[in-house]
Design an enzyme around this catalytic site. Structure first.
Site, mmCIF file in Angstrom:
data_model
loop_
_atom_site.group_PDB
_atom_site.id
_atom_site.type_symbol
_atom_site.label_atom_id
_atom_site.label_comp_id
_atom_site.label_asym_id
_atom_site.label_seq_id
_atom_site.Cartn_x
_atom_site.Cartn_y
_atom_site.Cartn_z
ATOM 1 N N MET A 1 67.585 22.580 60.529
ATOM 2 C CA MET A 1 66.536 22.659 59.552
ATOM 3 C C MET A 1 66.694 23.951 58.745
ATOM 4 O O MET A 1 66.085 24.957 59.050
ATOM 5 C CB MET A 1 65.170 22.630 60.225
ATOM 6 C CG MET A 1 64.872 21.304 60.872
ATOM 7 S SD MET A 1 63.264 21.133 61.688
ATOM 8 C CE MET A 1 62.171 22.115 60.759
ATOM 9 N N PRO A 2 67.515 23.919 57.713
ATOM 10 C CA PRO A 2 67.700 25.130 56.917
ATOM 11 C C PRO A 2 66.434 25.527 56.164
ATOM 12 O O PRO A 2 65.720 24.684 55.631
ATOM 13 C CB PRO A 2 68.786 24.741 55.917
ATOM 14 C CG PRO A 2 69.437 23.535 56.480
ATOM 15 C CD PRO A 2 68.398 22.848 57.292
ATOM 16 N N LEU A 3 66.194 26.821 56.158
ATOM 17 C CA LEU A 3 65.152 27.419 55.329
ATOM 18 C C LEU A 3 65.875 28.370 54.391
ATOM 19 O O LEU A 3 66.471 29.355 54.833
ATOM 20 C CB LEU A 3 64.127 28.178 56.172
ATOM 21 C CG LEU A 3 63.165 29.076 55.395
ATOM 22 C CD1 LEU A 3 62.320 28.263 54.424
ATOM 23 C CD2 LEU A 3 62.292 29.865 56.347
ATOM 24 N N THR A 40 64.202 23.210 53.526
ATOM 25 C CA THR A 40 63.099 23.834 52.806
ATOM 26 C C THR A 40 63.658 24.935 51.926
ATOM 27 O O THR A 40 64.483 25.738 52.365
ATOM 28 C CB THR A 40 62.073 24.438 53.787
ATOM 29 O OG1 THR A 40 61.571 23.389 54.614
ATOM 30 C CG2 THR A 40 60.933 25.109 53.058
#
Length: 81
Positions: A1-3, A40
């Site tokens: 889940m890259p931010l 995100t």
């Protein structure tokens, strides 16, 4: 889940910021296989008066550049007869 958290000086159009968001999503997908729904992106626009480098804000550099005379003109040489 890259931010992906980006700080950028204010002054870009909504279209430019949207293009940046899209490019960052594509980069996450292509480079690490991130799913779009798990990525995100946060863009923080910083006022140019609040961003400095070498003890000069972006706003100060912009003002100095506008006040400086243009020195790019090259004198035209004339041939002696």
């Amino acid at each position: 889940m890259p931010l992906i958290d980006v700080s950028i000086a204010e002054g870009r159009s909504p279209e430019q910021l949207r293009d940046l968001v899209s490019a960052l999503h594509r980069a996450a997908e292509e480079s690490v296989g991130a799913l779009p729904e798990n990525t995100t992106v946060i863009i923080r626009e910083v006022p140019t008066s609040h961003w400095s480098k070498a003890n000069q804000t972006i706003a100060e550099r912009q003002a100095a550049a506008q006040a400086a005379p243009l020195t790019h003109a090259t004198p035209v040489e004339t041939a002696a007869e």
